[in-house]
Write a protein that holds these residues in place. Structure first.
Motif, PDB file in Angstrom:
ATOM      1  N   GLU A  68     -25.365  47.304 -44.636  1.00 56.01           N
ATOM      2  CA  GLU A  68     -26.371  48.339 -44.382  1.00 56.01           C
ATOM      3  C   GLU A  68     -25.992  49.243 -43.215  1.00 56.01           C
ATOM      4  OE1 GLU A  68     -28.887  48.926 -46.294  1.00 56.01           O
ATOM      5  OE2 GLU A  68     -28.543  47.197 -47.598  1.00 56.01           O
ATOM      6  N   GLU A  69     -25.377  48.670 -42.183  1.00 63.33           N
ATOM      7  CA  GLU A  69     -25.064  49.450 -40.981  1.00 63.33           C
ATOM      8  C   GLU A  69     -23.691  49.041 -40.457  1.00 63.33           C
ATOM      9  OE1 GLU A  69     -26.729  49.880 -36.416  1.00 63.33           O
ATOM     10  OE2 GLU A  69     -28.203  49.661 -38.045  1.00 63.33           O
ATOM     11  N   TYR A  70     -22.733  49.933 -40.598  1.00 61.59           N
ATOM     12  CA  TYR A  70     -21.329  49.662 -40.263  1.00 61.59           C
ATOM     13  C   TYR A  70     -20.916  50.506 -39.061  1.00 61.59           C
ATOM     14  CZ  TYR A  70     -16.199  50.133 -40.822  1.00 61.59           C
ATOM     15  OH  TYR A  70     -14.841  50.195 -40.615  1.00 61.59           O
ATOM     16  N   VAL A  71     -20.327  49.847 -38.054  1.00 61.75           N
ATOM     17  CA  VAL A  71     -19.826  50.527 -36.861  1.00 61.75           C
ATOM     18  C   VAL A  71     -18.355  50.165 -36.679  1.00 61.75           C
ATOM     19  CG1 VAL A  71     -20.004  50.761 -34.356  1.00 61.75           C
ATOM     20  CG2 VAL A  71     -22.081  50.557 -35.743  1.00 61.75           C
ATOM     21  N   ALA A  72     -17.520  51.188 -36.480  1.00 67.25           N
ATOM     22  CA  ALA A  72     -16.093  50.986 -36.228  1.00 67.25           C
ATOM     23  C   ALA A  72     -15.790  51.258 -34.759  1.00 67.25           C
ATOM     24  CB  ALA A  72     -15.262  51.906 -37.109  1.00 67.25           C
ATOM     25  N   LEU A  73     -15.116  50.319 -34.119  1.00 63.26           N
ATOM     26  CA  LEU A  73     -14.695  50.452 -32.732  1.00 63.26           C
ATOM     27  C   LEU A  73     -13.174  50.353 -32.673  1.00 63.26           C
ATOM     28  CD1 LEU A  73     -17.183  47.869 -31.109  1.00 63.26           C
ATOM     29  CD2 LEU A  73     -17.593  50.306 -31.537  1.00 63.26           C
ATOM     30  N   GLY A  74     -12.560  51.047 -31.719  1.00 57.68           N
ATOM     31  CA  GLY A  74     -11.122  50.855 -31.610  1.00 57.68           C
ATOM     32  C   GLY A  74     -10.374  51.996 -30.972  1.00 57.68           C
ATOM     33  N   ASP A  75      -9.049  51.842 -31.014  1.00 59.83           N
ATOM     34  CA  ASP A  75      -8.142  52.789 -30.376  1.00 59.83           C
ATOM     35  C   ASP A  75      -7.536  53.725 -31.422  1.00 59.83           C
ATOM     36  OD1 ASP A  75      -6.188  51.273 -31.690  1.00 59.83           O
ATOM     37  OD2 ASP A  75      -5.637  50.132 -29.902  1.00 59.83           O
ATOM     38  N   SER A  76      -6.365  54.292 -31.106  1.00 62.91           N
ATOM     39  CA  SER A  76      -5.760  55.294 -31.976  1.00 62.91           C
ATOM     40  C   SER A  76      -5.334  54.737 -33.324  1.00 62.91           C
ATOM     41  CB  SER A  76      -4.551  55.922 -31.270  1.00 62.91           C
ATOM     42  OG  SER A  76      -3.631  54.923 -30.866  1.00 62.91           O
ATOM     43  N   TRP A  77      -5.056  53.425 -33.410  1.00 60.89           N
ATOM     44  CA  TRP A  77      -4.660  52.848 -34.689  1.00 60.89           C
ATOM     45  C   TRP A  77      -5.870  52.543 -35.562  1.00 60.89           C
ATOM     46  CZ3 TRP A  77       0.347  50.136 -36.016  1.00 60.89           C
ATOM     47  CH2 TRP A  77       1.420  50.745 -35.358  1.00 60.89           C
ATOM     48  N   THR A  78      -7.055  52.717 -35.038  1.00 60.26           N
ATOM     49  CA  THR A  78      -8.276  52.712 -35.839  1.00 60.26           C
ATOM     50  C   THR A  78      -8.675  54.144 -36.174  1.00 60.26           C
ATOM     51  OG1 THR A  78      -9.063  50.635 -34.885  1.00 60.26           O
ATOM     52  CG2 THR A  78     -10.709  52.068 -35.889  1.00 60.26           C
ATOM     53  N   ALA A  79      -8.602  55.022 -35.180  1.00 59.63           N
ATOM     54  CA  ALA A  79      -8.873  56.441 -35.427  1.00 59.63           C
ATOM     55  C   ALA A  79      -7.835  57.035 -36.367  1.00 59.63           C
ATOM     56  CB  ALA A  79      -8.893  57.202 -34.101  1.00 59.63           C
ATOM     57  N   ASP A  80      -6.641  56.382 -36.474  1.00 56.45           N
ATOM     58  CA  ASP A  80      -5.519  56.907 -37.255  1.00 56.45           C
ATOM     59  C   ASP A  80      -5.279  58.364 -36.885  1.00 56.45           C
ATOM     60  OD1 ASP A  80      -4.739  54.570 -38.714  1.00 56.45           O
ATOM     61  OD2 ASP A  80      -6.496  54.802 -39.971  1.00 56.45           O
ATOM     62  N   VAL A  81      -5.039  58.551 -35.599  1.00 52.79           N
ATOM     63  CA  VAL A  81      -5.103  59.862 -34.961  1.00 52.79           C
ATOM     64  C   VAL A  81      -4.280  60.937 -35.669  1.00 52.79           C
ATOM     65  CG1 VAL A  81      -5.753  59.093 -32.652  1.00 52.79           C
ATOM     66  CG2 VAL A  81      -3.356  58.982 -33.333  1.00 52.79           C
ATOM     67  N   VAL A  82      -4.881  62.113 -35.770  1.00 53.17           N
ATOM     68  CA  VAL A  82      -4.250  63.238 -36.443  1.00 53.17           C
ATOM     69  C   VAL A  82      -4.542  64.513 -35.653  1.00 53.17           C
ATOM     70  CG1 VAL A  82      -6.230  63.832 -37.915  1.00 53.17           C
ATOM     71  CG2 VAL A  82      -3.892  64.291 -38.720  1.00 53.17           C
ATOM     72  N   ILE A  83      -3.629  65.445 -35.703  1.00 52.56           N
ATOM     73  CA  ILE A  83      -3.835  66.743 -35.051  1.00 52.56           C
ATOM     74  C   ILE A  83      -4.222  67.794 -36.080  1.00 52.56           C
ATOM     75  CG2 ILE A  83      -2.668  68.595 -33.789  1.00 52.56           C
ATOM     76  CD1 ILE A  83      -1.063  66.397 -32.381  1.00 52.56           C
ATOM     77  N   LEU A  84      -3.600  67.727 -37.254  1.00 57.20           N
ATOM     78  CA  LEU A  84      -3.882  68.703 -38.302  1.00 57.20           C
ATOM     79  C   LEU A  84      -3.526  68.100 -39.645  1.00 57.20           C
ATOM     80  CD1 LEU A  84      -4.629  71.764 -38.854  1.00 57.20           C
ATOM     81  CD2 LEU A  84      -2.164  72.182 -38.889  1.00 57.20           C
ATOM     82  N   ASP A  85      -4.426  68.248 -40.619  1.00 57.25           N
ATOM     83  CA  ASP A  85      -4.115  67.895 -41.993  1.00 57.25           C
ATOM     84  C   ASP A  85      -4.849  68.862 -42.910  1.00 57.25           C
ATOM     85  OD1 ASP A  85      -6.776  67.048 -42.172  1.00 57.25           O
ATOM     86  OD2 ASP A  85      -6.286  64.911 -42.098  1.00 57.25           O
ATOM     87  N   ARG A  86      -4.883  68.563 -44.216  1.00 62.99           N
ATOM     88  CA  ARG A  86      -5.480  69.520 -45.147  1.00 62.99           C
ATOM     89  C   ARG A  86      -6.968  69.700 -44.923  1.00 62.99           C
ATOM     90  NH1 ARG A  86      -8.589  67.919 -49.054  1.00 62.99           N
ATOM     91  NH2 ARG A  86      -8.174  69.870 -50.144  1.00 62.99           N
ATOM     92  N   HIS A  87      -7.609  68.800 -44.178  1.00 63.80           N
ATOM     93  CA  HIS A  87      -9.022  68.942 -43.851  1.00 63.80           C
ATOM     94  C   HIS A  87      -9.231  69.810 -42.614  1.00 63.80           C
ATOM     95  CE1 HIS A  87     -10.140  65.809 -46.753  1.00 63.80           C
ATOM     96  NE2 HIS A  87      -9.082  65.163 -46.326  1.00 63.80           N
ATOM     97  N   GLY A  88      -8.136  70.175 -41.948  1.00 62.53           N
ATOM     98  CA  GLY A  88      -8.220  70.936 -40.707  1.00 62.53           C
ATOM     99  C   GLY A  88      -7.861  70.056 -39.523  1.00 62.53           C
ATOM    100  N   GLY A  89      -8.562  70.278 -38.410  1.00 61.62           N
ATOM    101  CA  GLY A  89      -8.327  69.484 -37.211  1.00 61.62           C
ATOM    102  C   GLY A  89      -9.007  68.135 -37.283  1.00 61.62           C
ATOM    103  N   PRO A  90      -9.042  67.417 -36.170  1.00 62.74           N
ATOM    104  CA  PRO A  90      -9.663  66.089 -36.149  1.00 62.74           C
ATOM    105  C   PRO A  90     -11.130  66.122 -36.564  1.00 62.74           C
ATOM    106  CG  PRO A  90      -8.348  66.443 -34.181  1.00 62.74           C
ATOM    107  CD  PRO A  90      -8.410  67.761 -34.884  1.00 62.74           C
ATOM    108  N   ASP A  91     -11.586  65.014 -37.112  1.00 63.38           N
ATOM    109  CA  ASP A  91     -12.982  64.867 -37.528  1.00 63.38           C
ATOM    110  C   ASP A  91     -13.858  64.671 -36.294  1.00 63.38           C
ATOM    111  OD1 ASP A  91     -15.363  64.337 -38.775  1.00 63.38           O
ATOM    112  OD2 ASP A  91     -14.677  62.535 -39.817  1.00 63.38           O
ATOM    113  N   THR A  92     -14.849  65.521 -36.121  1.00 61.87           N
ATOM    114  CA  THR A  92     -15.752  65.436 -34.965  1.00 61.87           C
ATOM    115  C   THR A  92     -17.147  64.954 -35.368  1.00 61.87           C
ATOM    116  OG1 THR A  92     -16.332  67.784 -35.204  1.00 61.87           O
ATOM    117  CG2 THR A  92     -14.519  67.237 -33.705  1.00 61.87           C
ATOM    118  N   THR A  93     -17.272  64.353 -36.546  1.00 59.29           N
ATOM    119  CA  THR A  93     -18.569  63.867 -37.002  1.00 59.29           C
ATOM    120  C   THR A  93     -19.117  62.782 -36.083  1.00 59.29           C
ATOM    121  OG1 THR A  93     -17.924  64.305 -39.290  1.00 59.29           O
ATOM    122  CG2 THR A  93     -19.835  62.869 -38.940  1.00 59.29           C
ATOM    123  N   HIS A  94     -18.239  61.901 -35.625  1.00 55.83           N
ATOM    124  CA  HIS A  94     -18.676  60.725 -34.878  1.00 55.83           C
ATOM    125  C   HIS A  94     -18.156  60.682 -33.441  1.00 55.83           C
ATOM    126  CE1 HIS A  94     -19.993  58.892 -38.689  1.00 55.83           C
ATOM    127  NE2 HIS A  94     -18.883  59.386 -39.195  1.00 55.83           N
TER     128      HIS A  94
END
Length: 339
Positions: free
Chosen positions: A59-85
């Motif tokens: 029902e309620e999922y929370v993700a915590l972590g570093d860059s290997w959880t964020a799977d860090v990206v600078i630019l992809d076909r969606h644009g820049g990084p996701d700022t939803t969360h």
């Protein structure tokens, strides 16, 4: 280590996000071209979770972590990084493994707190000094008493593995002929830099980080007493042997940093057992996809640009194929282990 030294190390890791920005500009036209309407992740994402449903609804999922959880990206076909969360400086990918897991488990509430360069300190306090000057609130702020699934990928930055990995990169295929003290990036010598007088500083830091992870898992349990807590380790993407120039590092250095990743994962396993978390072993299921493999086989990139899901990421971090592998491991664990 002094506070000032720690700050410099964390700042150095954060600034690696700026390295591929020029490359990102060059790829922008490609990523926004007419071919962008085809989603390279859609087929794989649609398959995630098929036959791998969690044993109880989430029902309620929370993700915590570093860059290997964020799977860090600078630019992809969606644009820049996701700022939803999280702020843009965290460099969260739109298709990191927490988001892929969320698509499969369909939790009504989802929060992704993961952030590049994060340590366990950033779980309970704001993470400042991000590349764009923004701040990620304490990651624990996303937890509630009703959270029922938490994934946690942390520990590498506590132990200083990210910075050490960059110190292994070498413009030359041989050990530095000038200095035996390990100058680090761009002349390699990470083993010489971190092993002095018979003491392996990275091994010491890994051991010291264990108590921090244990405390983090126990703190999550106090905040979210009904949650399944999944400790997600680090994938098997650091090769055991050199493959210069694909990975510009010597045999001495690459075998050394590979061994440190093995030690890091062993520490995460111990911390999960002591802290009451379940281990998701991504390392065991990602062999054969290390940095030495071809562009469509590897799950991480040395320099950042990737054709395995066209993107410009942060050097020495997972690509979108790696994110899918992480998500598969999490979903497989949920399907086969009773919480």
């Amino acid at each position: 280590m002094t506070h000032a030294t720690q700050h410099r190390r964390r700042r150095a890791v954060r600034l690696t996000a700026a390295v591929p920005l020029a490359l990102g500009t060059l790829l922008a036209a490609t990523l926004s071209s007419g071919t962008a309407s085809a989603d390279p992740w859609s087929a794989a994402t649609a398959q995630l979770g098929q036959g791998q449903q969690a044993q109880r609804p989430v029902e309620e999922y929370v993700a915590l972590g570093d860059s290997w959880t964020a799977d860090v990206v600078i630019l992809d076909r969606h644009g820049g990084p996701d700022t939803t969360h999280a702020p843009a400086g965290c460099a969260q990918s739109h298709v990191n493994y927490p988001k892929l897991v969320q698509r499969a488990v369909r939790a009504a509430i989802f929060r992704d707190a993961s952030c590049g360069a994060a340590t366990t300190d950033d779980f309970s306090q704001p993470q400042t000094g991000l590349p764009l000057g923004d701040t990620n609130p304490p990651q624990f702020d996303r937890l509630t008493p009703t959270t029922d699934l938490v994934t946690v990928g942390i520990g590498g930055n506590d132990a200083g593995i990210a910075a050490a990995g960059l110190d292994c990169l070498n413009l030359l295929p041989v050990d530095n002929p000038i200095s035996q003290t390990g100058p680090g990036l761009p002349l390699g010598g990470c083993r010489a830099k971190y092993v002095r007088d018979g003491v392996d500083q990275l091994s010491v830091r890994i051991q010291q980080s264990e108590a921090k992870l244990v405390d983090a898992f126990r703190a999550i349990r106090r905040i979210s007493p009904h949650a399944r807590i999944l400790a997600v380790d680090y994938m098997d993407v650091v090769p055991a042997h050199a493959c210069y120039p694909r990975v510009p590092a010597t045999e001495t250095d690459i075998s050394y940093i590979h061994a440190k990743f093995v030690e890091l994962n062993a520490m995460v396993r111990r911390a999960a057992e002591r802290g009451g978390a379940e281990l998701v072993d991504t390392y065991a299921v990602t062999g054969g996809h290390d940095l030495c493999q071809g562009p469509f086989e590897r799950y991480a990139e040395v320099f950042g640009p990737s054709v395995n899901g066209v993107a410009v990421g942060v050097p020495a971090h997972p690509n979108s194929a790696g994110a899918r592998a992480q998500a598969d491991a999490v979903l497989g664990h949920l399907a086969t282990h009773r919480g």
